[in-house]
Every structure is written in C-alpha cells, then in structure tokens.
Design a protein around this motif. Structure first.
Motif, short mmCIF file in Angstrom:
data_model
loop_
_atom_site.label_atom_id
_atom_site.label_comp_id
_atom_site.label_asym_id
_atom_site.label_seq_id
_atom_site.Cartn_x
_atom_site.Cartn_y
_atom_site.Cartn_z
N TRP A 3 47.93 39.34 46.92
CA TRP A 3 46.70 38.68 46.43
C TRP A 3 45.49 39.21 47.17
CZ3 TRP A 3 42.63 35.96 48.35
CH2 TRP A 3 41.85 35.27 47.43
N TRP A 4 45.58 39.30 48.51
CA TRP A 4 44.46 39.81 49.29
C TRP A 4 44.16 41.27 48.94
CZ3 TRP A 4 41.34 36.59 51.53
CH2 TRP A 4 41.80 35.37 52.01
N LEU A 5 45.21 42.05 48.72
CA LEU A 5 45.01 43.44 48.33
C LEU A 5 44.31 43.54 46.99
CD1 LEU A 5 45.46 46.46 48.86
CD2 LEU A 5 47.71 46.23 47.78
N ALA A 6 44.73 42.69 46.03
CA ALA A 6 44.10 42.69 44.71
C ALA A 6 42.65 42.26 44.80
CB ALA A 6 44.88 41.78 43.76
N ALA A 7 42.38 41.20 45.58
CA ALA A 7 40.99 40.73 45.73
C ALA A 7 40.12 41.79 46.37
CB ALA A 7 40.97 39.44 46.54
N GLY A 8 40.65 42.47 47.39
CA GLY A 8 39.89 43.54 48.03
C GLY A 8 39.63 44.70 47.11
N THR A 9 40.64 45.03 46.29
CA THR A 9 40.48 46.14 45.35
C THR A 9 39.42 45.82 44.29
OG1 THR A 9 42.80 46.78 45.65
CG2 THR A 9 41.68 47.60 43.68
N VAL A 10 39.47 44.60 43.76
CA VAL A 10 38.49 44.22 42.74
C VAL A 10 37.09 44.18 43.35
CG1 VAL A 10 37.76 42.37 41.18
CG2 VAL A 10 40.18 42.95 41.38
N THR A 11 36.96 43.69 44.58
CA THR A 11 35.66 43.68 45.24
C THR A 11 35.13 45.10 45.41
OG1 THR A 11 36.22 41.66 46.46
CG2 THR A 11 34.42 42.99 47.32
N ALA A 12 35.99 46.02 45.81
CA ALA A 12 35.57 47.42 45.94
C ALA A 12 35.14 48.00 44.60
CB ALA A 12 36.71 48.24 46.54
N LEU A 13 35.86 47.64 43.53
CA LEU A 13 35.48 48.12 42.20
C LEU A 13 34.13 47.55 41.78
CD1 LEU A 13 38.90 47.94 40.31
CD2 LEU A 13 37.63 50.00 40.95
N VAL A 14 33.88 46.28 42.09
CA VAL A 14 32.59 45.68 41.76
C VAL A 14 31.47 46.42 42.47
CG1 VAL A 14 31.17 43.62 42.10
CG2 VAL A 14 33.48 43.40 41.18
N VAL A 15 31.66 46.72 43.74
CA VAL A 15 30.65 47.46 44.50
C VAL A 15 30.42 48.84 43.87
CG1 VAL A 15 30.13 48.54 46.72
CG2 VAL A 15 31.09 46.23 46.65
N ALA A 16 31.51 49.52 43.50
CA ALA A 16 31.38 50.86 42.91
C ALA A 16 30.66 50.81 41.57
CB ALA A 16 32.77 51.47 42.74
N PHE A 17 31.02 49.86 40.72
CA PHE A 17 30.35 49.75 39.42
C PHE A 17 28.89 49.36 39.57
CE2 PHE A 17 34.63 49.50 37.39
CZ PHE A 17 34.42 50.43 36.39
N ALA A 18 28.58 48.55 40.57
CA ALA A 18 27.18 48.19 40.81
C ALA A 18 26.36 49.42 41.18
CB ALA A 18 27.09 47.14 41.91
N VAL A 19 26.90 50.25 42.04
CA VAL A 19 26.21 51.48 42.43
C VAL A 19 26.01 52.39 41.22
CG1 VAL A 19 26.37 53.56 43.83
CG2 VAL A 19 27.01 51.35 44.81
N LEU A 20 27.04 52.51 40.38
CA LEU A 20 26.92 53.32 39.18
C LEU A 20 25.88 52.76 38.22
CD1 LEU A 20 30.70 54.08 38.43
CD2 LEU A 20 28.97 55.68 39.29
N GLY A 21 25.85 51.45 38.08
CA GLY A 21 24.94 50.84 37.12
C GLY A 21 23.49 50.90 37.51
N LEU A 22 23.20 51.09 38.80
CA LEU A 22 21.82 51.09 39.28
C LEU A 22 21.31 52.50 39.58
CD1 LEU A 22 22.09 48.01 41.66
CD2 LEU A 22 21.10 48.07 39.37
#
Length: 425
Positions: A388-407
């Motif tokens: 669960w912690w690994l999945a939450a960390g992975t999704v958080t990292a993806l959110v950060v990456a997509f935010a950088v791409l979107g801006l």
C-alpha cells in the motif's frame, strides 16, 4: 477584482436599486477571449448579481461592517473571519469525519488541524470564497453520513450554501447526494427542505430581477460552458498578483485537435487525452507559497507540490480503503459518502478550467483520510501493507511528474485560443 470589492459593489446594487437586466459582450481584461476568439461576458465587474450567488455578499458582511466602523480594519477582520473558518474546519469538521470513519483521539485532531493549516493558511488573508465554500461542503459531507432527519436536512442546507457561493461544487455535491440516496434511501428526501431553504434567497432574487426560475445566478450555465470548452486544452490558469492578467498553462497537442467542445476534443485527442486529464488533476495540486494566487512564469516555484500531492493521494487511498474494508462498528455507507465527495471534487478538476485553489476541497478531504492512518501507524490497528505504501508513493510521484509536464507551456498575455496554444509545440 476581489470578492471584497465585489461584495461592496453588490451591496451598492442592493441598496440603490441599480439593477441590470441585460449583459453586454466585450473582450475580457488581458485578452481573455473565448475558445473561438469571440468575446466573453465580462460580468464579474458590471453585473455581479448575474454571476455570483446572493449569499456571497453575506460571507464577508461582518468584515465589511468592521471596515465601515473602523476604516482600514477590514483586512484584519477578513483575516480573523477566515482564521475562524479554518480553525473550525481543521479542529472540528475534519476530525468529525475521521471519527465517523473509526479514527479517534487527540492525535487525529492534531493531524487534521495541522494539515488544514498547511492547506488553508495562505487563503486566510484574502476575501475569496474558497474557504467558506470548502467549509460548507465539508459540513454537507459530514452530515450526509448521519442518519437522523435533522442531520440529513442540514446536509441539504450546507450543500445549497456551498453551491450558491461556489457553483463549481455542483458535481461533488451531486455525488454526495447520490451516495446519500443509496445509503439512506427515502430518508434522503429530508435533504430537500434544507436545500430549498439555502437556495430560497437566490430564487427570490431571480424572480424580482426577472432572471428566471432557476435558483442559481443566471450566468452560471454560460460560465460553466465557457470553462468546459476552455478546459479541453487548458491545463490550469492562475491569477497573478499584483494586477497582472491571468496566466494560462495549456497543452499544445490537445489544442491542435480542438473541436470546440470538451467531449469531441477529448475523443479526437485519443490516446493522449487521458494523460492530459492526469496533467489537469496533478497541476491543480501544484501549490506554492503564493497560492491562492501566483507569481509570473520563471518566478513561481511549486514548493508545496510534493506535500499537497502526498496528502491528497495518501488520504484519498485511505478513504477508498475504508470503503472497501470498513472498520468494525463503522457503517460502510459513511465511507462511501466521503469517497463519493472526494472523487466528485477530484472529477471537477479535470472537467473544467481550474485554478490551483479549486483543489482545496480535495486536499481537505485528503487530510481527513490521512487521519485514518493514525491508528494504523501507532499499531492500534493492523498496519497498512508495504504494498500500500509503495503504491501510494508511486502514485504521488506520478502526480508530481504529470504536474511538471502540465505546467511546461505558459501562454503569453493575449488571445487565449487553441491556435495560440498549438503554436507552442
């Protein structure tokens, strides 16, 4: 124009009867034109009663009164009023939601209060509708999980207040209503008296001004349609201080396939459009020390992106987990209602043109979800698995990456249309 100035303008209209029965078309300040280059209704300034709910003029009425009695003290009064709203949300409402989902104790209260402060403290100095609307929305979510008729009626009351002062809450409120109907069935009809009471002032004002029979500002649908069309290729926009025009971040690929409507554009953009939606959601969480406003491109830094994304992702997954496997003694309907509210608020971020501050309700509910982890971290309940912690960390990292791409693609001041965005490719 701030809601503070808008409130005073609205009261002038109410006091002096300067009713406007027709809206005019002209380009918005800073070259903010419609998706096809056409002029947009700029009624935020000239016809506030046609665009804003009537309850918005009551929110900061106490601060306006203080400013009238003690000239220059209005800013302090606004800060005190918003601080009180934030304190109630962080120390009472969010812990109450966590308590209903089975997480209790002083550490739960402290965590909710701390996360609410991190999310909302920068909103407090400004007379914006974000904190009051978010607090009313959280109240509606809280009471929707109760079974008494009075609590269900209060759900409707606070839902109506949230919708009137921030119509963008319509989708999450519909999600809450659907979950409440599924849980309470016929008892959910008790939301209607509260809803009617909250919307009655707007309904009466619309009748008096010949604005129609709907209990919403008459330009709500027009603004929603405009923002939905713009949102088919705009990732996010920000209001830049001081006094600069709005700053738009766009996706050139989606702009190049724009079809004048969100559904057609998203279909034409396949298979890239799901990534675009991920960019929109993630970019809304890219907060900075300037949020709810922004600094110019190159100056703005999104230092709060990681903590805000982590709170939202970890809290959201904890809420979903509580709905899938409810704690002993906790009705699953409570969790379903909160999850519906969270997902509805998240869906709002990808279905329209949003500012970073529009993510406030998602972050606050994420804070309540994070509080559910306290008993597990302390070992009072079974701990969350490493997976669960690994999945939450992975999704958080993806959110950060997509935010950088979107801006990556800020639009220069000027016409905001697909051609201008597509030229950035």
């Amino acid at each position: 124009m701030s809601y503070w100035a808008g409130s005073k303008a609205g009261w002038e209209v109410l006091l002096h009867g300067g009713w406007a029965t027709k809206a005019t078309l002209r380009p918005m300040t800073g070259g903010e034109t419609g998706p096809t280059g056409t002029a947009v209704l700029d009624t935020m300034f000239e016809f506030p009663l046609r665009l804003r709910g009537v309850l918005t003029y009551l929110v900061y009425a106490p601060a306006a009164l203080v400013d009238r009695v003690l000239p220059g003290a209005g800013a302090v009064a606004v800060l005190a009023e918003n601080a009180l709203i934030l304190a109630v949300a962080g120390a009472v409402l969010l812990p109450a939601i966590a308590w209903r989902l089975g997480a209790r104790g002083p550490l739960v209260v402290c965590l909710c209060a701390a996360l609410a402060w991190i999310a909302g403290a920068r909103f407090a100095p400004y007379p914006l509708m974000d904190l009051p609307a978010a607090a009313a929305f959280v109240c509606a979510v809280l009471f929707a999980s109760a079974r008494s008729r009075w609590a269900i009626a209060l759900t409707g009351l606070f839902a109506g207040v949230a919708f009137n002062i921030r119509p963008a809450y319509l989708l999450p409120l519909v999600a809450v209503a659907a979950a409440s109907a599924a849980v309470h069935r016929l008892r959910a009809l008790w939301t209607l008296p509260g809803l009617a009471l909250a919307l009655l002032p707007q309904f009466a004002l619309n009748l008096v001004l010949n604005y129609g029979w709907l209990p919403a500002p008459p330009l709500t649908a027009l603004l929603a349609r405009y923002q939905a069309e713009l949102g088919s290729y705009i990732v996010r926009y920000d209001t830049v201080l001081p006094g600069a025009p709005r700053l738009f971040y766009c996706d050139p690929l989606m702009a190049s396939v724009s079809r004048g409507g969100p559904a057609r554009t998203l279909l034409a953009g396949l298979p890239w459009s799901p990534g675009f939606l991920a960019e929109k959601f993630s970019a809304a969480l890219a907060w900075s020390g300037s949020t709810p406003y922004s600094a110019p491109p190159g100056v703005e830094g999104f230092g709060l992106l990681l903590p805000i994304a982590a709170v939202t992702v970890c809290g959201g997954t904890a809420l979903v987990a509580s709905a899938v496997r409810a704690r002993a003694g906790v009705p699953r309907g409570h969790a379903l209602t909160v999850v519906a509210a969270f997902l509805g608020a998240a869906a709002t971020l990808v279905t329209t043109t949003t500012e970073a501050r529009f993510a406030l309700p998602v972050v606050l509910l994420g804070a309540a979800g994070c509080a559910l982890l306290v008993p597990r971290v302390l070992g009072r309940e079974s701990r969350m698995s490493r997976g669960w912690w690994l999945a939450a960390g992975t999704v958080t990292a993806l959110v950060v990456a997509f935010a950088v791409l979107g801006l990556r693609h800020p639009l220069a001041s000027g016409p905001t249309d697909p051609a201008a965005c597509a030229a950035l490719r």
